[in-house]
Design an enzyme around this catalytic site. Structure first.
Site, short mmCIF file in Angstrom:
data_model
loop_
_atom_site.label_atom_id
_atom_site.label_comp_id
_atom_site.label_asym_id
_atom_site.label_seq_id
_atom_site.Cartn_x
_atom_site.Cartn_y
_atom_site.Cartn_z
N GLU A 211 0.66 -1.37 -0.22
CA GLU A 211 0.00 0.05 0.39
C GLU A 211 1.06 0.92 -0.39
OE1 GLU A 211 -3.44 -0.33 -0.26
OE2 GLU A 211 -3.56 -2.60 0.17
N SER A 483 -43.58 -31.84 39.32
CA SER A 483 -43.45 -32.39 39.84
C SER A 483 -41.58 -31.43 40.41
CB SER A 483 -42.92 -33.92 39.79
OG SER A 483 -44.22 -34.23 39.72
#
Length: 783
Positions: A211, A483
């Site tokens: 770059e 339960s």
């Protein structure tokens, strides 16, 4: 007669005329040349003034931009999200953790298996040993550098931890936690800040050679690069190369819009020059590499190479290979165009170009280059930073608001250490996705998994789609627990050893209870059958309704309610009516887990928590949780209740688990509500308490009981998260009693009996009971 002029006068007159003509000519010339000189002077003056004005404007703009740049660069550059980590695994010699479990942990943490570990994040393994280099990490207690260790295992677990290359053994080692994701920041940008000194040099080389080759030599703007780009573009007939330096790209990304105008380009260059003048090259490079846009994770824009490494490879940046680093640099040119999942060939070509530039620049040898280009992209299956745990994160946010409050400010880069176990969460999610669709249509589910001793939440699922951030049923869905209430009823009885023990006979015969307004309640067992008489532990293991109601009414509804609140249920949700004994109590899976955590840990309630610690970016601890537990119910009663729940797995309603996990000695309890609207199961192993609920949001019939629904989901969970054996140390005052089972089902104490049950011998009277010829104690206790 006319007067004649003299020759002298004639000469004077002629001279005068000549002079006059010269003056007129001069005047004419003066008239012609004067405007030109004035225009030149004016133009020169105007140019000078305009130049001075332009310079003044540039100076003013420069001062303004300099102030903007300094405010940004010398403060916090970005709004940083709060990073969330899972629980820290601490390994110690003598710990009952298996060789396979540690390997699974390393797999989740994305350690790489190699022949010989040479750098952090690598390991090798034999049948009894694991050699690894633990990554460096900033723990809550402080920074801990990389550790090269050897773990040795035997049949009982971890035997020793040795330091490789240094000699000696360690008393413990912390394994760094998995990064789970991020809490919201003030923007849609997400990043992990990586300082310049931690950026891999080969990554920097790849970026610069691709770059901005002259980065360390230009002054922010490179005329040579602009000319070079123009020539390349002219030759190509299209824009194939840009002339912007990294400094200009940083200026554009941080301070300007994306509009393509000459004015924007001029401002970009000016800001770049100021940046280059005021800050060092390394500071600019650090900012660029943390700012650059690298892709999307859902709605979040991923910026910086630190988070980019996680997005594409799910690994820390410093552990990426050179080909993976080259791919990240390749993506910089255009994350959408160079998307490795949509365009792998295009990305591969671009990556190979970056590698070729590294080769030509002398950063790679020919051999390294050939090896790098021969590899595939090796990206993870999809673009994501981490798997989503929305239900768990919701609980985490609630606790942060409670414990940290105003000290928790989004956007300042806090570090949040949670209690989530990635293995447990992953196993729960996989089980839900596989099992629930096979159980029926339109079903919803919730799971809460907590550490049996500390109460730390290890996993949480709020719905059938674990990754969907919708209604959190684990925290907010109150459903009748059926339960699941029964262990509290039996524990209430067992807390009074002078009246009740596991062998106590309970009636299992038809009963009627009258309500306050004349109504009659006739509880029945699920199978509509009656056993006549049944031992207490069998009544709980088989989840019989009628014996439970008889026991609860004898103990007292207020006592049962008190026990439930001591276990962790909110008192406001417990109606003091007989139906509560069979589960007409609505609780969330979270609240239910708290109850069974207390039972499973010997009566010590440890508040459930998802938050372990919060620290700021400087390492200062804002909050830290220390696991604590308090004895809420008698240890012996909780132990005996858990023992009966083990029988529920051996021969009761949870027996589906026994054939597969008999070695683990699990405890469990099923729960089913009227018309099968709710299917529940709570399982307890040596490590965790797990609560599972399955139902429908419209409260309609699921067609499932606790055994056929929630239990099967728990079983699927255990297939992925291998349980630890549930070993319960005997509390003080517990003894063993022998029994003979009579034809009616009643148990009779018999010192020569073949059946044994633990008994809370509170006053020590049972110790010599079999030597008591009068049998007084036996008569009182067992008859």
């Amino acid at each position: 007669m006319a007067e004649r002029k003299s020759p002298a006068k004639k000469r004077t007159s002629a001279k005068t005329k000549t002079t006059t003509r010269k003056r007129r000519a001069t005047k004419k010339r003066t008239v012609k040349t004067k405007p030109s000189r004035r225009w030149g002077r004016w133009l020169f003056g105007f140019t000078v003034k305009l130049s001075l004005l332009a310079i003044a404007v540039l100076v003013v703009v420069g001062i303004y931009l300099d102030g903007v740049i300094r405010d940004r660069f010398e403060g916090q550059l970005w709004h940083l999200p709060s990073v969330v980590y899972g629980r820290v695994l601490t390994l110690q010699p003598g710990q009952s953790i298996s060789h396979a479990a540690v390997l699974k942990e390393l797999e989740v943490l994305r350690y790489q298996k190699v022949a010989t570990p040479r750098r952090p994040g690598e390991y090798s393994a034999s049948s009894t040993r694991i050699e690894m280099i633990r990554r460096p990490f900033e723990f809550v207690e402080g920074f801990d550098p990389e550790r090269h260790i050897m773990l040795t295992f035997n049949d009982s677990g971890l035997q020793k931890i040795e330091r490789v290359g240094q000699g000696g053994q360690l008393g413990f080692i912390n394994i760094e936690p998995k990064m789970l994701g991020m809490l919201e920041s003030r923007s849609e940008e997400q990043r992990l800040f990586v300082p310049r000194e931690q950026l891999p040099e080969v990554l920097i080389d790849a970026l610069l050679v691709t770059e901005d080759r002259d980065f360390y030599h230009h002054d922010g703007v490179s005329p040579l690069a602009i000319v070079r780009a123009m020539l390349v573009n002219v030759q190509a007939g299209r824009t194939v190369q840009g002339g912007s330096t990294l400094t200009q790209q940083l200026a554009k990304n941080m301070f300007l819009s994306r509009e393509r105008t000459l004015w924007r380009k001029l401002r970009e260059a000016y800001i770049a020059i100021i940046l280059d003048y005021r800050y060092s090259k390394d500071s600019i490079l650090e900012a660029y590499m943390n700012e650059v846009y690298l892709g999307q994770s859902g709605a979040d824009a991923i910026h910086g190479f630190g988070l980019g490494a996680r997005l594409y490879f799910d690994r820390p940046l410093e552990e990426l290979r050179v080909d993976q680093l080259a791919m990240l640099v390749a993506v910089v040119k255009g994350p959408s165009y160079y998307n490795p999942w949509r365009n792998p060939e295009r990305v591969t070509q671009r990556r190979d170009l970056v590698l070729k530039l590294l080769l030509e620049n002398g950063n790679l040898t020919a051999g390294e280059y050939e090896q790098a280009v021969s590899r595939g992209l090796d990206v993870q299956s999809q673009a994501r930073i981490a798997s989503r745990q929305p239900a768990y994160f919701q609980q985490l946010r609630r606790e942060i608001n409670t414990h940290v409050g105003d000290n928790f400010e989004p956007g300042i880069g806090l570090r949040v250490f949670s209690t989530l176990d990635p293995l447990s969460q992953q196993s729960a999610e996989q089980a839900v996705r596989q099992m629930v669709p096979n159980l029926g249509k339109n079903l919803e589910t919730a799971m809460v998994v907590a550490d049996r001793r500390s109460g730390e939440i290890r996993a949480m699922i709020g719905g059938v789609n674990p990754g969907y951030a919708g209604f959190n049923r684990a925290l907010d869905a109150r459903r009748p627990i059926g339960s699941l209430v029964k262990p509290a009823v039996y524990l209430s009885a067992l807390a009074d050893p002078s009246r009740y023990h596991l062998g106590t006979t309970l009636d299992d015969k038809p009963i009627q209870l009258k309500g306050s307004q004349g109504s009659v309640w006739q509880p029945r067992n699920y199978d509509r059958k009656f056993s006549g008489e049944v031992p207490l532990y069998q009544a709980l293991a088989r989840s019989l309704n009628v014996p439970t109601v008889n026991l609860g009414m004898a103990v007292g509804l207020e006592q049962v309610k008190q026990t439930m609140t001591e276990l962790g249920a909110p008192a406001a949700e417990i109606p003091t009516v007989p139906a509560m004994l069979l589960g007409s109590v609505s609780l969330t899976p979270y609240e239910t887990t708290q109850m069974f955590q207390t039972i499973g840990s010997g009566g010590q309630r440890a508040p459930l928590t998802a938050l372990r610690a919060v620290s700021d970016i400087e390492g200062n601890v804002l909050y830290q949780f220390w696991p604590r537990a308090s004895q809420q119910v008698p240890e012996q009663a909780a132990w005996l209740t858990t023992f009966a729940m083990k029988h529920a797995v051996v021969s009761g309603t949870g027996r589906r688990l026994h054939s597969q996990y008999a070695w683990a000695a699990l405890a469990g309890k099923t729960g089913t509500t009227d018309n099968n609207r709710d299917s529940w199961f709570v399982g307890i192993d040596g490590r965790e308490v797990a609560t599972v609920w399955i139902g429908k949001d419209d409260n309609s019939d699921t067609g499932l009981t606790g055994s056929s629904g929630a239990l099967r989901l728990y079983q699927s969970y255990l297939e992925r998260r291998v349980p630890e054996r549930l070993q319960l140390s005997w509390p003080a005052q517990l003894s063993t009693a022998k029994y003979t089972k009579q034809q009616s089902g009643r148990l009779k104490l018999d010192c020569r009996g073949k059946m044994e049950l633990p008994v809370w011998d509170k006053d020590g009277e049972l110790k010599d009971a079999c030597n008591d010829p009068l049998g007084g104690f036996i008569q009182r206790l067992f008859n």
